[in-house]
Every structure is written in structure tokens, then in C-alpha cells.
Motif scaffolding. Structure first.
Motif: not given
Length: 261
Positions: A70-72, A75, A146, A150, A159, A163, A166-167
Motif C-alpha cells: 500500500d503506497f500510503t 510513503t 506520496m 506512487a 494512479q 493514491t 484516496r489518502f
């Protein structure tokens, strides 16, 4: 010499600015819980040339989203690690924000453009973060990083933006997008309908100062149409817009013999 890929810009920047080794970055990015991910990590650890060739310099057409965590979360971990290397505190987060809004962002946009990916979309996202509801330096440094991480890992600014969006919506309580509006069929039906067969069209953009930009943007005849906006989620799209354009400002599509906007 081949142009740097978005992925190599990601790895090389975090190594030079954040003081982390390529293998350390890979271990944070790649999901070791999956079979493919754990296999990649084993190869990266035991074979430096494999890490360099197949991970760090991975080309856009070789990107595999399934290998990443998960990139969140990634990061946040990267941000903490870089902050520690920079000495910690508010000044470290300020340095991160300035770097990933400035030189690192420029490097990423250059890499995207060299592979004919939408660097303007990345620039539009940076502008949105500039005006993000959250004012804390730490929050903005996280969002800039982030977007960089991503986008670089996936070689996909769409994308990358998704990301961050969404965060923002789920974690920070801020609002990254704009209010969307739609036009109903009743409005469309009230228009006078031309009877000529729809031609192939291009888009000529004029600036607010009445200067004309002569670049022509072709419009697709695909039923989904062409979206014009600062942060569109569909392709094809036109992102070469001004700062006051909303995320999905206008859609132009062909229906039967007629063009609609």
C-alpha cells in the motif's frame, strides 16, 4: 544514454536525498507477503545487478502493480526514514516538502514526458496539493512524497493522483478534488440538432489574456469521449488546462452524428 525511467528517478532520488540504499527502498516498496514479492526481494538481496536492472530501472511497460505494498503506508514509512536521516523535526519535513515539490517533482515530470506519459497531470496534482485544505508542513510533505512514490513505482500519474486523492479523503479529512456537476438529457434534448455528419475535430485552446495556443488536441470518436480537466481519471484526456479548471471540467463526446459537450 537511455532516459531515466520514472522508477529509476524514484529510487535514485530517495537514495541521494533521503540517504536510503536501493535495497532498503525496495524492501519498503515491495510486498514481501506475496509469493512474487518475496521472490523478488530474495533476488534483490542476493543479486545486486538484478536489483539494478529489473527493479530500479524498471521501464513503464514492465511495471507490475501487484508487487507493491500500500503506497500510503509505504510513503509514511519512507517519510519517517528520510526525516530521521535529515535530523528530524519540523525543519526536516519542510526540507522534504520543498524537495518533492521542487527538484524531485521536476525530475519525475521530465521522466514521464520522455516516455510520453502525462507530466501535466502530475503538475496539476502538485498545484492541488499547494492549495490543499491541510496547512501543516508535515501533511503537505507527505502528499508531495506520496505522489512521487506512487507515480514513480507504477510509471502512471493517473494512479499516483488516485493514491493521493484516496489518502486525502480517508485519512487527512481534507478535500483534494473539486465539486463535479453533470448536465441531464433534458438539456441535451432541448438543443437544436445539426444534420451534418460529425467531422473529426480538434481543440484550439485560448488563454485568458487572449493569446492563442496553436497546439491542436484531437478529440476521440470513442463513445466515452474526451475529458478536459486538471485531474481526469480516464483516458484519453486533455490536462493542458489553467489553474481554475476543475478535476473533470468538460467532456466532449460523439453520439450518432452529433458532438456534445
Amino acid at each position: 544514454m537511455a532516459a531515466e525511467t520514472p522508477c529509476s528517478v524514484l529510487y535514485n532520488d530517495i537514495r541521494s536525498f533521503g540517504g536510503l540504499k536501493h535495497l532498503e527502498i525496495a524492501r519498503m516498496l515491495i510486498n514481501g507477503n506475496s509469493y512474487l514479492g518475496s521472490t523478488l526481494l530474495e533476488k534483490c538481496s542476493s543479486n545486486r545487478s538484478y536489483l539494478t536492472r529489473y527493479i530500479v530501472h524498471r521501464k513503464p511497460d514492465q511495471c507490475a502493480p501487484a508487487i507493491y505494498s500500500d503506497f500510503t503506508v509505504t510513503t509514511l514509512n519512507l517519510s519517517a526514514a528520510i526525516c530521521s536521516k535529515l535530523g528530524g523535526g519540523e525543519s526536516a519535513y519542510r526540507a522534504i516538502a520543498e524537495h518533492y515539490r521542487g527538484p524531485a517533482a521536476n525530475e519525475m515530470m521530465s521522466a514521464l514526458a520522455s516516455y510520453k506519459l502525462d507530466s501535466r497531470l502530475y503538475a496539476n496534482a502538485l498545484n492541488r496539493i499547494d492549495n490543499f485544505d491541510g496547512n501543516a508542513v508535515r501533511e503537505k510533505s507527505t502528499l508531495y512524497l506520496m505522489l512521487f512514490v506512487a507515480t514513480g513505482a507504477l510509471a502512471d500519474p493517473v494512479q499516483g493522483v488516485a493514491t493521493v486523492e484516496r489518502f486525502c479523503d480517508s485519512k487527512t479529512g481534507g478535500h483534494f478534488g473539486t465539486t463535479e456537476t453533470t448536465v441531464g438529457r433534458g438539456f441535451m434534448g432541448s438543443l437544436d440538432q445539426p444534420h451534418a455528419v460529425a467531422p473529426n475535430l480538434g481543440l484550439l485552446r485560448t488563454h485568458a489574456d487572449n493569446c492563442v495556443d496553436m497546439q491542436i488536441h484531437p478529440l476521440t470518436r470513442d463513445p466515452r469521449g474526451t475529458v478536459i480537466g486538471s485531474l481526469p481519471k480516464t483516458s484519453p484526456s486533455i490536462t493542458d488546462v489553467g489553474a481554475d479548471a476543475s478535476r473533470e471540467h468538460l467532456r466532449i463526446w460523439l453520439e450518432g452524428e452529433h458532438w456534445y459537450a
